[in-house]
Motif scaffolding. Structure first.
Motif, PDB file in Angstrom:
ATOM      1  N   GLU A 103       0.849  -1.180   0.000  1.00 36.03           N
ATOM      2  CA  GLU A 103       0.000   0.000   0.000  1.00 36.03           C
ATOM      3  C   GLU A 103       0.892   1.239   0.000  1.00 36.03           C
ATOM      4  O   GLU A 103       2.037   1.188   0.442  1.00 36.03           O
ATOM      5  N   GLU A 137       3.625   2.611   2.821  1.00 40.42           N
ATOM      6  CA  GLU A 137       3.821   1.523   3.773  1.00 40.42           C
ATOM      7  C   GLU A 137       5.295   1.120   3.815  1.00 40.42           C
ATOM      8  O   GLU A 137       5.931   0.955   2.778  1.00 40.42           O
ATOM      9  N   SER A 138       5.826   0.957   5.011  1.00 44.70           N
ATOM     10  CA  SER A 138       7.229   0.552   5.143  1.00 44.70           C
ATOM     11  C   SER A 138       7.356  -0.955   4.918  1.00 44.70           C
ATOM     12  O   SER A 138       6.364  -1.694   4.982  1.00 44.70           O
ATOM     13  N   GLN A 143       8.707  -3.104   6.899  1.00 40.18           N
ATOM     14  CA  GLN A 143       8.333  -3.799   8.130  1.00 40.18           C
ATOM     15  C   GLN A 143       6.816  -3.920   8.257  1.00 40.18           C
ATOM     16  O   GLN A 143       6.303  -4.960   8.667  1.00 40.18           O
ATOM     17  N   ASP A 144       6.076  -2.883   7.879  1.00 39.42           N
ATOM     18  CA  ASP A 144       4.610  -2.938   7.919  1.00 39.42           C
ATOM     19  C   ASP A 144       4.069  -3.981   6.950  1.00 39.42           C
ATOM     20  O   ASP A 144       3.117  -4.697   7.262  1.00 39.42           O
ATOM     21  N   ILE A 145       4.678  -4.071   5.769  1.00 43.76           N
ATOM     22  CA  ILE A 145       4.255  -5.061   4.769  1.00 43.76           C
ATOM     23  C   ILE A 145       4.462  -6.469   5.312  1.00 43.76           C
ATOM     24  O   ILE A 145       3.573  -7.320   5.240  1.00 43.76           O
ATOM     25  N   THR A 178       4.779  -7.462   8.432  1.00 49.07           N
ATOM     26  CA  THR A 178       3.882  -7.712   9.560  1.00 49.07           C
ATOM     27  C   THR A 178       2.479  -8.036   9.080  1.00 49.07           C
ATOM     28  O   THR A 178       1.853  -8.996   9.548  1.00 49.07           O
ATOM     29  N   ARG A 179       1.971  -7.271   8.142  1.00 54.02           N
ATOM     30  CA  ARG A 179       0.626  -7.506   7.606  1.00 54.02           C
ATOM     31  C   ARG A 179       0.542  -8.863   6.917  1.00 54.02           C
ATOM     32  O   ARG A 179      -0.432  -9.603   7.084  1.00 54.02           O
TER      33      ARG A 179
END
Length: 124
Positions: free
Chosen positions: A98, A101-102, A104-106, A108-109
């Protein structure tokens, strides 16, 4: 004893060979150990719960009842499981980065989606 088993109740042979529950006065050392195991299992389950989960099981008297409610609350009915699997598989198949989005966020998701699918017993 497993939490999925019915509680063990001290019993004895009655008249005509019928099995009847013992009175408290008739309990022996083995009976008390058996009852202690059930109490410990119930205590472990209850102590591991937060206030929301506890409200669901507060009326339960056996570990089997508690376990059944917790399994149903976590996994849901078969229909809810199918819906959850379909929803998570759709998220998995449509997964993309998205905007803003970092990395790490990718990650984690993505891990949350994959763990959710695996916990429901399905691999997309």
């Amino acid at each position: 004893m497993r939490v999925t088993d019915d509680p063990l109740i001290p019993v004895m042979q009655g008249d005509e060979g019928k099995v009847i529950p013992k009175s408290n006065a008739q309990y022996g050392e083995v009976d008390y150990k058996m009852l202690e195991k059930n109490a410990k299992a119930k205590c472990i389950l209850v102590c591991a719960l937060g206030p929301n989960e506890y409200s669901h099981i507060s009326g339960c008297t056996t570990t089997k009842q508690i376990w059944g409610i917790l399994v149903n609350a976590q996994e849901g009915t078969p229909q809810l499981r199918k819906f959850g699997i379909a929803r998570l598989c759709t998220k998995y198949e449509a997964f993309k980065m998205e905007s803003g989005e970092s990395l790490q966020d990718i990650i984690t998701r993505f891990i949350i989606i994959v763990n959710g699918v695996v916990s429901l017993g399905k691999i997309c």
